[in-house]
Write a protein that holds these residues in place. Structure first.
Motif, mmCIF file in Angstrom:
data_model
loop_
_atom_site.group_PDB
_atom_site.id
_atom_site.type_symbol
_atom_site.label_atom_id
_atom_site.label_comp_id
_atom_site.label_asym_id
_atom_site.label_seq_id
_atom_site.Cartn_x
_atom_site.Cartn_y
_atom_site.Cartn_z
ATOM 1 N N SER A 176 -98.202 -34.714 0.161
ATOM 2 C CA SER A 176 -99.325 -33.793 0.299
ATOM 3 C C SER A 176 -99.541 -33.003 -0.989
ATOM 4 C CB SER A 176 -99.076 -32.842 1.475
ATOM 5 O OG SER A 176 -100.133 -31.932 1.625
ATOM 6 N N ASP A 177 -98.456 -32.532 -1.612
ATOM 7 C CA ASP A 177 -98.574 -31.799 -2.872
ATOM 8 C C ASP A 177 -99.128 -32.681 -3.980
ATOM 9 O OD1 ASP A 177 -97.563 -29.586 -1.614
ATOM 10 O OD2 ASP A 177 -95.512 -29.855 -2.359
ATOM 11 N N ARG A 217 -91.118 -28.931 14.405
ATOM 12 C CA ARG A 217 -90.999 -27.557 13.918
ATOM 13 C C ARG A 217 -91.031 -27.508 12.394
ATOM 14 N NH1 ARG A 217 -85.863 -23.463 14.971
ATOM 15 N NH2 ARG A 217 -86.732 -21.667 13.845
ATOM 16 N N LYS A 226 -94.307 -33.497 2.661
ATOM 17 C CA LYS A 226 -94.693 -32.343 1.838
ATOM 18 C C LYS A 226 -94.916 -32.766 0.390
ATOM 19 C CE LYS A 226 -95.143 -27.793 1.370
ATOM 20 N NZ LYS A 226 -95.444 -27.722 -0.066
ATOM 21 N N ARG A 242 -94.514 -27.850 11.136
ATOM 22 C CA ARG A 242 -95.293 -26.623 11.315
ATOM 23 C C ARG A 242 -94.921 -25.591 10.265
ATOM 24 N NH1 ARG A 242 -93.950 -27.869 16.682
ATOM 25 N NH2 ARG A 242 -92.280 -26.314 16.716
ATOM 26 N N GLN A 243 -93.632 -25.461 9.961
ATOM 27 C CA GLN A 243 -93.199 -24.503 8.949
ATOM 28 C C GLN A 243 -93.711 -24.881 7.568
ATOM 29 O OE1 GLN A 243 -88.948 -24.621 9.544
ATOM 30 N NE2 GLN A 243 -88.972 -22.918 10.994
ATOM 31 N N ALA A 244 -93.821 -26.184 7.309
ATOM 32 C CA ALA A 244 -94.330 -26.635 6.015
ATOM 33 C C ALA A 244 -95.858 -26.690 5.980
ATOM 34 C CB ALA A 244 -93.765 -28.015 5.693
ATOM 35 N N ASN A 245 -96.514 -26.299 7.087
ATOM 36 C CA ASN A 245 -97.976 -26.271 7.179
ATOM 37 C C ASN A 245 -98.588 -27.648 6.929
ATOM 38 O OD1 ASN A 245 -100.385 -24.898 7.704
ATOM 39 N ND2 ASN A 245 -100.777 -24.530 5.540
ATOM 40 N N LEU A 246 -97.961 -28.672 7.488
ATOM 41 C CA LEU A 246 -98.449 -30.031 7.344
ATOM 42 C C LEU A 246 -99.363 -30.400 8.510
ATOM 43 C CD1 LEU A 246 -95.104 -31.785 6.319
ATOM 44 C CD2 LEU A 246 -97.079 -31.426 4.827
ATOM 45 N N ASP A 247 -100.295 -31.291 8.260
ATOM 46 C CA ASP A 247 -101.116 -31.836 9.335
ATOM 47 C C ASP A 247 -100.214 -32.677 10.233
ATOM 48 O OD1 ASP A 247 -103.181 -32.579 10.931
ATOM 49 O OD2 ASP A 247 -104.280 -33.709 9.410
ATOM 50 N N ARG A 248 -100.285 -32.487 11.521
ATOM 51 C CA ARG A 248 -99.330 -33.129 12.427
ATOM 52 C C ARG A 248 -100.034 -33.586 13.709
ATOM 53 N NH1 ARG A 248 -98.995 -27.995 11.526
ATOM 54 N NH2 ARG A 248 -99.224 -26.493 13.216
#
Length: 666
Positions: free
Chosen positions: A437-438, A454, A434, A457-463
């Motif tokens: 990415s920021d 999980r 995160k 996904r909660q942090a809206n990261l590409d996975r």
């Protein structure tokens, strides 16, 4: 004869797998190296010494050879038939309907509009340019609609080509892989029944019925094995052998219904398995990776070694060059470039209209049908293997050398934006990803466990959900988005495996993993330094140490340095923090470790992990410096995936592990 056969099998195996290994080691197209290997022991050896070192037609002959050295009766046909069946089964395993729906309008156009156009224009080119008869030209053009995924994926990684163009090229290759074989089967069956003097309508009806019956047989085998594996009727160690036996049985039964419909059956068999949700699918993919690679290597070496010096000489003539010119500069631009206009930008369509490498499947299937067409009286079909070989080598080499400069010229390659693949989803790695990415980096967080993703996904990261070192990741994972890999799982040997896997592709200086406790203790049983990636962070900062500090409340921070707030100021304000990465103004990203200390500099963004303390600017002597210092970006990233209650409970266990009878090894 017996000794010759054993030696021939040994040579084929060593050359095929050796070429695959060299392709992996030097990041070169496997098809080129396998071609060189087969040609060297076949026609080139015959040209130099008068007789080939490996002559598959002679070695596998059961009824002698003719004046040209070709077998009158041979085991070569059945061997190639079974190998091609497994290859097409592997192609069916890659075709998942939900991914086809999600692949976009451009891919749908290429499949349903571009393929018929390519088939029609390719037939004209094969007849008028290459000089093939109409029946052979129609069959050969159907085979050449494929663009092999085993060839296109290395080109996409090499060029860092992603986005819509990369996705479109990738899925076109995956979906079209079995299509060319199916078109060839239809054409061959139509020609066979017409030559037998049967009524055309009756023949067409029977071909349709036979194809449907073969498809139903493939579905029955696929879902029958799924049911068997789900019920636990087979142990794990027998699943791969059962699967291989099932492919051979399915192919044989379909061949009893009608010749060459076995190819339809095994392709549908693979598609049925690919679209059935069951836990043993990973074992199926392991089977594909091991057995299919071996067979593909063997078939390609056999086909190229079986060529004669006369075949090679006949390939370098005006009809062949004219055919290649038509396929590269007329057929592909019209069938792909014009087809995707409207679904893609004009410059994207232009690149897709140029890139279309043919791979191992096209050559193998061409050799498969060439033998049958010659036996049916089509003498010019003997040129199919040579033409397919010329097409494959030309497109691989030409497109391999031009894809990157053309993509860069068109502005389709990611530039000045660093990217990394982080393998192993944990609370610590989610926070790290995160923060990167920021700071402006492309980050993909990968894990083979869906539950552990999980936090990503909660942090809206590409996975990426899957095993990054599997062959499936070659197709599913967008390699254009990262130029470095960081392995941070709890398993240190696995981290080393990931670094060894991506090291040859990205460079050893771009593969990183966490420090190892065994390594710090100079354990002779620890992984050798040469087999590991470079260490990320400080010495002794192992997985356990980082997870412990995460639950103690440590956070990630990204700090942009200025003239008034330097690297020394950052270290003074966060003396206990780990400095993990630097993102520099030129767009590069450097991961820090024991042998790579931070350099700092104006405009450099430093990623650090330390106790949750505010990073304040130093006292300044004048207003200008003070204003500049206030512009320093010192935002922090906390781990949002950890509920406070859970964090507190785990922290208490870390501080007092003996009170719960547990060892602190989170």
């Amino acid at each position: 004869m017996h000794d010759n056969l054993i030696l021939a099998v040994a040579i084929i195996g060593v050359l095929g797998i050796g070429a695959q290994w060299l392709a992996w080691r030097f990041q070169a197209p496997a098809i080129v190296l396998m071609s060189v290997a087969g040609l060297f022991v076949g026609p080139f050896w015959a040209w130099m010494f008068g007789h080939p070192l490996l002559n598959p037609s002679e070695v596998f002959a059961t009824g002698g050879v003719d004046a040209h050295g070709k077998a009158i009766s041979s085991l070569l046909g059945p061997i190639i038939s079974l190998a091609v069946a497994v290859i097409l089964f592997e192609g069916g395993l890659n075709l998942r309907f939900h991914e086809l729906r999600e692949s976009g309008k451009a891919v749908m156009r290429l499949i349903f509009i571009g393929t018929p156009i390519a088939w029609g224009l390719g037939t004209l080119a094969a007849h008028y340019a290459a000089g093939l008869s109409w029946p052979v030209a129609i069959l050969f053009a159907g085979i050449l609609v494929v663009t092999g995924p085993t060839v296109i994926m290395p080109l996409l990684r090499q060029s860092k080509l992603g986005g819509k163009v990369g996705s479109t090229l990738k899925w076109e290759g995956i979906v079209n892989d079995p299509v060319g074989a199916l078109l060839a089967v239809v054409v061959y069956e139509a020609l066979r029944v017409l030559n037998a003097g049967e009524n055309p309508l009756y023949a067409a009806g029977w071909i349709f019925v036979a194809a449907v019956m073969a498809g139903c047989l493939g579905v029955a085998f696929g879902y029958g094995l799924v049911h068997m594996f789900r019920r636990g009727w087979a142990p794990e160690y027998l699943k791969a052998p059962i699967l291989l036996s099932g492919v051979i049985a399915c192919y044989s039964l379909a061949e009893m219904i009608e010749h060459e419909t076995g190819l339809v059956a095994v392709t549908v068999f693979g598609m049925a398995l690919a679209n059935a949700r069951f836990a043993s699918l990973q074992e199926v993919r392991k089977f594909k990776e091991n057995i299919a690679v071996l067979l593909i290597s063997g078939v390609f070496v056999i086909l190229t070694a079986d060529l004669t010096p006369q075949d090679i000489a006949s390939a370098f003539n005006f009809p062949t060059f004219a055919f290649l010119f038509c396929m590269l500069f007329i057929v592909r631009p019209i069938s792909a470039g014009l087809t995707t206009l409207g679904a893609l930008k004009p410059k994207e369509s232009a690149l897709i209209g140029w890139i279309a490498p043919r791979g191992i499947v096209a050559v193998a299937i061409s050799g498969f049908f060439a033998e049958r067409m010659v036996a049916d009286g089509y003498e010019d079909a003997s040129r199919l293997t040579t033409l397919a070989f010329a097409m494959a080598i030309t497109t691989v080499v030409l497109h391999g050398f031009t894809i990157k400069p053309i993509a860069r010229w068109l502005g389709l390659v990611r530039v000045n934006r660093p990217g990394t693949l982080i393998v192993g989803s944990t609370p610590w790695s989610v926070g790290f990803a995160k923060c990167l990415s920021d700071a402006g980096a492309d980050v993909i967080l990968a894990d083979s466990n869906f539950g552990r993703l999980r936090g990503a996904r909660q942090a809206n990261l590409d996975r990426f959900y899957g095993e990054v070192v599997s062959e499936g990741a070659e197709l599913q994972l967008d390699h254009s988005k990262f130029d470095s890999v960081v392995a941070v799982s709890a398993n240190d040997p696995y981290n080393a495996l990931v670094c060894s896997h991506f090291g040859p592709e990205l460079g050893r200086n771009h593969a990183f993993q966490l420090a190892s406790q065994d390594l710090e203790e100079d354990n002779p049983r620890a992984i050798n330094l040469a087999a590991r990636g470079q260490t990320l962070g400080g010495r002794g900062r192992t997985y356990d140490a980082l997870i412990r500090d995460t639950y103690r409340g440590w956070t990630f921070s990204k700090t942009t340095l200025t003239e008034g707030f330097t690297l020394e100021n950052l270290k003074a304000k966060r003396p206990d923090a780990d400095l993990l990465a630097e993102l520099r103004p030129d767009g590069s990203m450097v991961f820090l470790g024991p042998s790579r200390s931070a350099k700092g500099g104006v405009g450099v963004t430093v990623i650090s992990f330390g106790p949750e303390t505010a990073v304040t600017e130093p006292e300044t002597k004048d207003g200008a410096d003070e204003a500049e210092a206030e512009n320093a970006d010192t935002s922090s990233t906390e781990n949002e995936a950890l509920p406070e209650a859970k964090k507190a409970g785990l922290l208490s266990r870390i501080k007092n592990p003996k009170s719960t009878g547990e060892r602190s090894s989170l």
